[in-house]
Motif scaffolding. Structure first.
Motif, PDB file in Angstrom:
ATOM      1  N   PHE A   8      32.502  37.232  36.236  1.00 57.65           N
ATOM      2  CA  PHE A   8      32.528  37.599  34.820  1.00 57.65           C
ATOM      3  C   PHE A   8      33.975  37.743  34.346  1.00 57.65           C
ATOM      4  O   PHE A   8      34.325  38.695  33.658  1.00 57.65           O
ATOM      5  N   THR A   9      34.815  36.790  34.710  1.00 58.85           N
ATOM      6  CA  THR A   9      36.223  36.863  34.319  1.00 58.85           C
ATOM      7  C   THR A   9      36.399  36.782  32.811  1.00 58.85           C
ATOM      8  O   THR A   9      37.408  37.235  32.267  1.00 58.85           O
ATOM      9  N   GLU A  10      35.410  36.190  32.110  1.00 63.35           N
ATOM     10  CA  GLU A  10      35.515  36.065  30.656  1.00 63.35           C
ATOM     11  C   GLU A  10      35.319  37.392  29.936  1.00 63.35           C
ATOM     12  O   GLU A  10      35.561  37.500  28.729  1.00 63.35           O
ATOM     13  N   GLY A  11      34.882  38.437  30.656  1.00 67.01           N
ATOM     14  CA  GLY A  11      34.678  39.732  30.020  1.00 67.01           C
ATOM     15  C   GLY A  11      35.955  40.285  29.423  1.00 67.01           C
ATOM     16  O   GLY A  11      36.027  40.624  28.234  1.00 67.01           O
ATOM     17  N   ARG A  12      36.999  40.355  30.224  1.00 65.32           N
ATOM     18  CA  ARG A  12      38.272  40.882  29.727  1.00 65.32           C
ATOM     19  C   ARG A  12      38.900  39.917  28.718  1.00 65.32           C
ATOM     20  O   ARG A  12      39.484  40.333  27.721  1.00 65.32           O
ATOM     21  N   LEU A  13      38.750  38.613  28.983  1.00 62.59           N
ATOM     22  CA  LEU A  13      39.284  37.606  28.072  1.00 62.59           C
ATOM     23  C   LEU A  13      38.662  37.724  26.691  1.00 62.59           C
ATOM     24  O   LEU A  13      39.324  37.480  25.674  1.00 62.59           O
ATOM     25  N   SER A  14      37.394  38.107  26.614  1.00 60.09           N
ATOM     26  CA  SER A  14      36.712  38.179  25.319  1.00 60.09           C
ATOM     27  C   SER A  14      37.395  39.156  24.376  1.00 60.09           C
ATOM     28  O   SER A  14      37.367  38.973  23.149  1.00 60.09           O
ATOM     29  N   LEU A  15      38.027  40.192  24.923  1.00 61.00           N
ATOM     30  CA  LEU A  15      38.706  41.171  24.077  1.00 61.00           C
ATOM     31  C   LEU A  15      40.022  40.634  23.534  1.00 61.00           C
ATOM     32  O   LEU A  15      40.538  41.160  22.545  1.00 61.00           O
ATOM     33  N   LYS A  16      40.558  39.604  24.163  1.00 61.40           N
ATOM     34  CA  LYS A  16      41.715  38.916  23.592  1.00 61.40           C
ATOM     35  C   LYS A  16      41.262  37.985  22.472  1.00 61.40           C
ATOM     36  O   LYS A  16      41.912  37.893  21.420  1.00 61.40           O
ATOM     37  N   LEU A  17      40.127  37.317  22.678  1.00 54.02           N
ATOM     38  CA  LEU A  17      39.604  36.404  21.667  1.00 54.02           C
ATOM     39  C   LEU A  17      39.049  37.162  20.465  1.00 54.02           C
ATOM     40  O   LEU A  17      39.134  36.679  19.332  1.00 54.02           O
ATOM     41  N   ASP A  18      38.481  38.342  20.722  1.00 55.37           N
ATOM     42  CA  ASP A  18      37.846  39.130  19.662  1.00 55.37           C
ATOM     43  C   ASP A  18      38.078  40.611  19.941  1.00 55.37           C
ATOM     44  O   ASP A  18      37.241  41.261  20.588  1.00 55.37           O
ATOM     45  N   PRO A  19      39.200  41.167  19.460  1.00 56.12           N
ATOM     46  CA  PRO A  19      39.502  42.584  19.743  1.00 56.12           C
ATOM     47  C   PRO A  19      38.456  43.558  19.210  1.00 56.12           C
ATOM     48  O   PRO A  19      38.407  44.711  19.660  1.00 56.12           O
ATOM     49  N   SER A  20      37.586  43.119  18.294  1.00 57.36           N
ATOM     50  CA  SER A  20      36.551  44.024  17.791  1.00 57.36           C
ATOM     51  C   SER A  20      35.502  44.355  18.852  1.00 57.36           C
ATOM     52  O   SER A  20      34.768  45.337  18.717  1.00 57.36           O
ATOM     53  N   GLY A  21      35.399  43.523  19.884  1.00 55.87           N
ATOM     54  CA  GLY A  21      34.416  43.751  20.935  1.00 55.87           C
ATOM     55  C   GLY A  21      33.078  43.096  20.681  1.00 55.87           C
ATOM     56  O   GLY A  21      32.169  43.209  21.517  1.00 55.87           O
TER      57      GLY A  21
ATOM     58  N   ARG B 222      21.121  44.060  45.273  1.00 54.39           N
ATOM     59  CA  ARG B 222      21.800  42.961  45.972  1.00 54.39           C
ATOM     60  C   ARG B 222      22.507  42.019  44.991  1.00 54.39           C
ATOM     61  O   ARG B 222      22.876  40.910  45.348  1.00 54.39           O
ATOM     62  N   ILE B 223      22.702  42.488  43.768  1.00 49.84           N
ATOM     63  CA  ILE B 223      23.398  41.703  42.763  1.00 49.84           C
ATOM     64  C   ILE B 223      24.629  42.479  42.309  1.00 49.84           C
ATOM     65  O   ILE B 223      24.567  43.688  42.105  1.00 49.84           O
ATOM     66  N   GLY B 224      25.739  41.786  42.172  1.00 48.20           N
ATOM     67  CA  GLY B 224      26.968  42.418  41.726  1.00 48.20           C
ATOM     68  C   GLY B 224      27.640  41.620  40.624  1.00 48.20           C
ATOM     69  O   GLY B 224      27.266  40.487  40.333  1.00 48.20           O
ATOM     70  N   VAL B 225      28.631  42.249  39.999  1.00 46.57           N
ATOM     71  CA  VAL B 225      29.405  41.616  38.932  1.00 46.57           C
ATOM     72  C   VAL B 225      30.879  41.798  39.240  1.00 46.57           C
ATOM     73  O   VAL B 225      31.322  42.910  39.556  1.00 46.57           O
ATOM     74  N   HIS B 226      31.632  40.695  39.146  1.00 49.28           N
ATOM     75  CA  HIS B 226      33.066  40.742  39.405  1.00 49.28           C
ATOM     76  C   HIS B 226      33.843  40.580  38.106  1.00 49.28           C
ATOM     77  O   HIS B 226      33.558  39.698  37.303  1.00 49.28           O
ATOM     78  N   THR B 227      34.832  41.437  37.902  1.00 46.64           N
ATOM     79  CA  THR B 227      35.732  41.297  36.761  1.00 46.64           C
ATOM     80  C   THR B 227      37.169  41.242  37.235  1.00 46.64           C
ATOM     81  O   THR B 227      37.560  41.931  38.180  1.00 46.64           O
ATOM     82  N   CYS B 228      37.943  40.382  36.581  1.00 51.27           N
ATOM     83  CA  CYS B 228      39.374  40.282  36.853  1.00 51.27           C
ATOM     84  C   CYS B 228      40.042  39.652  35.637  1.00 51.27           C
ATOM     85  O   CYS B 228      39.353  39.168  34.733  1.00 51.27           O
ATOM     86  N   PRO B 229      41.377  39.618  35.584  1.00 49.25           N
ATOM     87  CA  PRO B 229      42.069  39.015  34.445  1.00 49.25           C
ATOM     88  C   PRO B 229      42.302  37.524  34.604  1.00 49.25           C
ATOM     89  O   PRO B 229      43.179  36.955  33.949  1.00 49.25           O
ATOM     90  N   GLY B 230      41.531  36.882  35.492  1.00 53.92           N
ATOM     91  CA  GLY B 230      41.569  35.427  35.560  1.00 53.92           C
ATOM     92  C   GLY B 230      42.739  34.834  36.295  1.00 53.92           C
ATOM     93  O   GLY B 230      43.508  34.045  35.721  1.00 53.92           O
ATOM     94  N   GLY B 231      42.939  35.172  37.566  1.00 52.98           N
ATOM     95  CA  GLY B 231      44.054  34.628  38.328  1.00 52.98           C
ATOM     96  C   GLY B 231      43.926  33.139  38.584  1.00 52.98           C
ATOM     97  O   GLY B 231      42.888  32.662  39.034  1.00 52.98           O
ATOM     98  N   ASP B 232      44.999  32.387  38.283  1.00 48.94           N
ATOM     99  CA  ASP B 232      45.032  30.940  38.513  1.00 48.94           C
ATOM    100  C   ASP B 232      46.483  30.493  38.515  1.00 48.94           C
ATOM    101  O   ASP B 232      47.246  30.817  37.588  1.00 48.94           O
ATOM    102  N   GLN B 233      46.895  29.766  39.547  1.00 50.13           N
ATOM    103  CA  GLN B 233      48.252  29.253  39.649  1.00 50.13           C
ATOM    104  C   GLN B 233      49.290  30.361  39.444  1.00 50.13           C
ATOM    105  O   GLN B 233      50.272  30.217  38.716  1.00 50.13           O
ATOM    106  N   ASP B 234      49.048  31.488  40.108  1.00 51.95           N
ATOM    107  CA  ASP B 234      49.956  32.643  40.067  1.00 51.95           C
ATOM    108  C   ASP B 234      50.142  33.214  38.666  1.00 51.95           C
ATOM    109  O   ASP B 234      51.198  33.785  38.344  1.00 51.95           O
TER     110      ASP B 234
END
Length: 354
Positions: A178-191, A215-227
């Protein structure tokens, strides 16, 4: 039982596999030959993780084109010019967009899980893409004859089948990326976009029983790619309270690369459901500096000051190579960081008496 520890997913591909991917793209080797080389890389990845003493294994996503696009590879109704995701260093990734329906998965994640299970009898975790990420495929101006409501219904059905297939095949845990979770707040700060993402993902998760959601989990991060990352500058305080509204039993939260981890941990402690476990990131995949076991231990102990040890686990912040062409982190460094996570978590478990 000590504090549980799990990898997130991707491991950098070995040079032989990267060469095979290039050869296949250029038509020099067949799809069958590429699949053979991918299977060799999966076996090597699982073997090396087992040698390190990993209690839960992953296939390193050696056979996935990327963590996000595996379900749609080969889908005919796509155009390459979809949503663009900018990263802090200036590079971008671009999603395709849907041009026709009905939408369906071309590959389900249990394909990767079953291939990995052939190489081990140890527990295997399977990562899947969250339906919220795939919802970005639908164009803003719609598709004639295929309204968004029908697309969402098809997407929810497909995402449920993706998760359920992995559970039925014996996955230790199924992890929604769910890396797009944090990104969504950049695209739409209203939430508003984040609220829509949470609602869509819960449409899928609510189809599972409480026992299955354990047995189900959700991963969040700020989208690491190419350092680099796409949303490390977005305050976690806007995401985490809503993240924990997801109907999942496990949460994997990037933390090692946060500038103020204690502040983040305080937010986690306030909002973590009582029946859920949070795995905190204790190694930073895009940092070229190798963490020591003692650094990892101290990060775990800091987390335990906020979160009951019975609800605490550890993980890497993100996958090490979420896209097949990301060679910014070496394969050997990734395994060294994983080793530090394992050793440091064991040290913290001993110190806490768990």
């Amino acid at each position: 039982m000590g504090i549980p520890t799990e990898p997130i997913g991707s491991i950098p591909r070995p040079p032989e596999l990267l060469a095979a991917l290039s050869d296949h793209a250029a038509g020099r080797i067949s799809a069958g030959e590429l699949a053979e080389r991918q299977d060799v890389a999966v076996a090597d990845t699982i073997g090396r993780l087992a040698e390190l003493g990993c209690p839960v294994l992953v296939d390193g996503e050696q056979s996935k084109p990327s963590f996000a696009t595996y379900p749609i590879s080969g889908f005919a109704g796509l155009s390459p010019d979809g949503a663009v995701i900018p990263f802090a260093d200036g590079h971008t990734r671009q999603l395709p967009h849907l041009t026709s329906g009905p939408f369906s998965y071309q590959t389900h994640a249990d394909t990767y899980l079953k291939a990995a299970q052939r190489h081990t009898s140890l527990p295997v975790k399977q990562a899947v893409i969250a339906p919220s990420a795939l919802s970005l495929l639908y164009p803003a101006d719609g598709i004639p004859g295929y309204p968004r409501e029908r697309f969402i219904a098809d997407l929810v059905d497909a995402a449920e089948a993706d998760i359920r297939g992995c559970l039925d095949a014996g996955a230790h845990v199924v992890q929604l990326d769910f890396t797009e979770g944090r990104l969504s707040l950049k695209l739409d700060p209203s939430g508003g976009v984040l609220d829509a993402f949470i609602g869509l993902n819960n449409q899928v998760l609510e189809r599972f029983t409480a026992e299955e959601r354990a047995r189900i989990g959700v991963h969040t991060c700020p989208g690491g790619d190419q350092d680099s990352t796409h949303s490390l500058d977005i305050d976690y305080a806007g995401l985490l309270p809503k993240l924990f509204q997801l109907k999942a039993g496990n949460f994997y939260v990037q933390l090692a690369s946060e500038p103020d981890p204690d502040r983040v941990l305080a937010i986690v402690a306030t909002h973590l459901p009582p029946d859920a476990r949070v795995f905190v990131g204790v190694t930073d995949p895009i940092d070229p500096v190798l963490e020591t076991p003692e650094q990892v231990r101290d990060r775990v102990l800091a987390a335990a000051r906020h979160i009951p040890p019975a609800q605490l686990g550890t993980c890497d912040d993100c996958g090490f190579s979420p896209f097949a062409d990301d060679t910014s982190t070496s394969r050997d460094l990734a395994f060294a960081k994983i080793s530090a996570r394992l050793e440091g978590t064991a040290l913290a478990s001993a110190a806490l008496g768990t």
